[in-house]
Design a protein around this motif. Structure first.
Motif, PDB file in Angstrom:
ATOM      1  N   SER A  67      74.635 101.490  45.380  1.00 31.85           N
ATOM      2  CA  SER A  67      75.531 100.398  45.110  1.00 31.85           C
ATOM      3  C   SER A  67      76.023 100.140  43.689  1.00 31.85           C
ATOM      4  N   LYS A  68      74.891 100.334  42.699  1.00 31.30           N
ATOM      5  CA  LYS A  68      75.317 100.159  41.403  1.00 31.30           C
ATOM      6  C   LYS A  68      76.222 101.136  40.959  1.00 31.30           C
ATOM      7  N   LEU A  69      76.027 102.495  41.474  1.00 26.19           N
ATOM      8  CA  LEU A  69      77.241 103.254  40.985  1.00 26.19           C
ATOM      9  C   LEU A  69      78.678 102.970  41.559  1.00 26.19           C
ATOM     10  N   ILE A  70      78.598 102.441  42.746  1.00 30.57           N
ATOM     11  CA  ILE A  70      79.914 102.101  43.640  1.00 30.57           C
ATOM     12  C   ILE A  70      80.409 101.054  42.270  1.00 30.57           C
ATOM     13  N   ARG A  71      79.836 100.142  41.863  1.00 26.96           N
ATOM     14  CA  ARG A  71      80.113  98.823  40.968  1.00 26.96           C
ATOM     15  C   ARG A  71      80.743  99.522  39.751  1.00 26.96           C
ATOM     16  N   ALA A 118      78.731 109.341  48.471  1.00 26.80           N
ATOM     17  CA  ALA A 118      78.756 109.724  49.999  1.00 26.80           C
ATOM     18  C   ALA A 118      77.708 108.983  50.704  1.00 26.80           C
ATOM     19  N   PHE A 119      78.099 108.627  52.074  1.00 29.73           N
ATOM     20  CA  PHE A 119      77.181 107.774  52.946  1.00 29.73           C
ATOM     21  C   PHE A 119      77.412 107.906  54.305  1.00 29.73           C
ATOM     22  N   PRO A 120      76.300 107.827  55.001  1.00 32.37           N
ATOM     23  CA  PRO A 120      76.443 107.901  56.442  1.00 32.37           C
ATOM     24  C   PRO A 120      76.841 106.504  57.130  1.00 32.37           C
ATOM     25  N   THR A 121      77.905 107.040  58.144  1.00 26.15           N
ATOM     26  CA  THR A 121      78.519 105.783  59.109  1.00 26.15           C
ATOM     27  C   THR A 121      78.118 106.531  60.471  1.00 26.15           C
ATOM     28  N   GLU A 122      78.313 105.565  61.627  1.00 24.74           N
ATOM     29  CA  GLU A 122      77.942 106.175  62.784  1.00 24.74           C
ATOM     30  C   GLU A 122      79.005 107.169  63.273  1.00 24.74           C
ATOM     31  N   PRO A 147      73.159 100.913  59.588  1.00 24.13           N
ATOM     32  CA  PRO A 147      72.269 100.032  58.593  1.00 24.13           C
ATOM     33  C   PRO A 147      72.641 100.620  57.064  1.00 24.13           C
ATOM     34  N   MET A 148      72.550 101.497  56.834  1.00 21.81           N
ATOM     35  CA  MET A 148      72.593 102.143  55.377  1.00 21.81           C
ATOM     36  C   MET A 148      74.006 101.801  54.675  1.00 21.81           C
ATOM     37  N   ALA A 149      74.913 102.285  55.609  1.00 24.56           N
ATOM     38  CA  ALA A 149      76.337 101.711  55.095  1.00 24.56           C
ATOM     39  C   ALA A 149      76.648 100.417  54.921  1.00 24.56           C
ATOM     40  N   LEU A 150      76.126  99.588  55.841  1.00 22.15           N
ATOM     41  CA  LEU A 150      76.269  98.220  55.788  1.00 22.15           C
ATOM     42  C   LEU A 150      75.579  97.604  54.398  1.00 22.15           C
ATOM     43  N   LYS A 151      74.416  98.037  54.431  1.00 22.57           N
ATOM     44  CA  LYS A 151      73.462  97.502  53.226  1.00 22.57           C
ATOM     45  C   LYS A 151      74.235  97.829  51.715  1.00 22.57           C
ATOM     46  N   LEU A 152      74.677  99.224  51.947  1.00 24.37           N
ATOM     47  CA  LEU A 152      75.439  99.589  50.771  1.00 24.37           C
ATOM     48  C   LEU A 152      76.759  98.656  50.306  1.00 24.37           C
ATOM     49  N   ARG A 212      77.275  95.683  51.194  1.00 22.83           N
ATOM     50  CA  ARG A 212      76.881  94.315  50.803  1.00 22.83           C
ATOM     51  C   ARG A 212      76.065  94.229  49.435  1.00 22.83           C
ATOM     52  N   GLN A 213      75.426  95.418  49.136  1.00 23.33           N
ATOM     53  CA  GLN A 213      74.711  95.399  47.750  1.00 23.33           C
ATOM     54  C   GLN A 213      75.901  95.628  46.693  1.00 23.33           C
ATOM     55  N   ALA A 214      76.987  96.370  46.970  1.00 21.68           N
ATOM     56  CA  ALA A 214      78.134  96.799  46.124  1.00 21.68           C
ATOM     57  C   ALA A 214      78.848  95.429  45.775  1.00 21.68           C
ATOM     58  N   GLY A 215      79.057  94.563  46.992  1.00 22.39           N
ATOM     59  CA  GLY A 215      79.885  93.410  46.808  1.00 22.39           C
ATOM     60  C   GLY A 215      81.351  93.707  46.424  1.00 22.39           C
ATOM     61  N   VAL A 216      81.925  94.759  47.180  1.00 18.63           N
ATOM     62  CA  VAL A 216      83.255  94.894  47.138  1.00 18.63           C
ATOM     63  C   VAL A 216      83.652  96.010  48.338  1.00 18.63           C
ATOM     64  N   PRO A 217      84.746  95.657  48.851  1.00 13.54           N
ATOM     65  CA  PRO A 217      85.238  96.713  49.873  1.00 13.54           C
ATOM     66  C   PRO A 217      85.064  97.923  49.390  1.00 13.54           C
TER      67      PRO A 217
END
Length: 330
Positions: free
Chosen positions: A12-16, A22-26, A119-124, A126-131
């Motif tokens: 999430s820090k990298l996103i900001r 790259a991250f998993p979704t369903e 869960p990993m995508a949603l937490k990422l 939220r932690q990033a704080g941006v769409p």
């Protein structure tokens, strides 16, 4: 070599910071960047070798943040769809908020948004704080990734890979456009036309006609393709060569003359099960030196079958021209 692991805080820090994660979704793995940072989003297009006219999906972690991505007033039907299907494999297209960079939407006045059910995508997010802007984490036009290994095989220049196992749906989300009391399916997926009609009986639900321009991701004629020639059969052929592989979504009586490798994606014809496996099997066949061509038998285009055939036709397009007349018949 890209770094990989399960450190969501670091990711999430990298996103900001404007980096690519790259991250998993369903559905499939996504390649994410800060959706409010135009420069970061340009990095997605460069890493994927994706044309800039193909818009991206923004991922959010709560329907409460819809007013940060969609222009007000927001159609009440959007909130009803979100309440019914989010988090889940439904992407909603509506007029964008002015803070969304044009690079995200390919200059369109609308933006595609979804809330992933992982869960990993949603937490990422939220932690990033941006769409988080995120198309599938693969090279443009190639097979969609359903495992972390698929991402590593195709993308070598991204900053981090969140490993979250294999995705459970395996095909990209359903995309709908909402206007007034009408839902238009722009890309079929696991949430089907019939399901939408059942859940929203008082709303007009229509499938998109052939468009002259792209309205949403995944509408190009050629997409999701393996590197090996891929062809579609209307029915099981009598002769199958020894250098090919055949994908089946339900059991068939295989001819004694068949020499191809046969992959049964569901023993009882469950199309949801078949959809969850098809990209993973295609990835394996890309790496199989004994397979020179790949065939698949078409499925009935009802329910999730429409989504499967959408992906198969686009996968076959660059080898056959994608018209029914151009698809292989032997």
């Amino acid at each position: 070599m890209i770094k990989s692991g399960k450190d969501i805080i670091f990711a999430s820090k990298l996103i900001r910071e404007g980096k690519l994660v790259a991250f998993p979704t369903e559905t499939v793995y996504g390649l994410g960047a800060n959706g409010l940072d135009a420069k970061a989003v340009v990095g997605i297009f460069e890493a994927k070798q994706r044309p800039s006219f193909d818009p991206l999906i923004l991922h959010i972690a709560s329907a409460d943040t819809l007013d940060t991505v969609f222009k007000k007033p927001i159609n009440p039907l959007i909130y009803k769809l979100a309440d019914k299907y989010w988090p889940g494999p439904l992407t909603i297209v509506s007029v964008k908020n002015k803070q969304i960079p044009d690079i995200v939407t390919a200059g369109l006045p609308t933006v595609a948004v979804r809330m992933p059910n992982h869960p990993m995508a949603l937490k990422l997010i939220r932690q990033a704080g941006v769409p988080v802007a995120a198309p599938s984490a693969n090279l443009f036009g190639r097979l969609s990734p359903t495992k972390a290994a698929h991402v590593r095989d195709q993308l070598r220049t991204i900053d981090y890979l969140l490993e979250g196992g294999q995705t459970n749906i395996g095909i990209e989300s359903t995309i709908v456009a909402v206007a007034d009391n009408r839902i238009e399916i722009l890309r079929p997926g696991a949430i089907t036309v019939s399901q939408l009609k059942i859940d929203f009986p008082d709303v007009e639900v229509v499938s998109s006609s052939t468009e002259k321009h792209i309205q949403a991701p995944g509408q190009l004629k050629s997409h999701y393709s393996p590197r090996k020639p891929f062809y579609l059969f209307d029915q099981l052929p009598d002769n199958l060569p020894d250098y090919a592989a055949l994908l089946l979504f339900k059991p068939y009586e295989i001819p004694a003359t068949a020499k191809s490798k046969v992959f049964l994606l569901s023993t009882n014809g469950d199309l949801l099960e078949g959809a969850s496996k098809v990209f993973s099997v295609l990835h394996d066949l890309e790496a199989d030196d004994s397979v020179e061509q790949i065939y698949a038998v078409k499925v009935n285009e009802e329910g999730v079958g429409a989504a499967i055939m959408d992906r198969l036709r686009k996968a076959a397009y660059r080898f056959t021209g994608a018209t029914d007349e151009g698809e292989i018949e032997v």
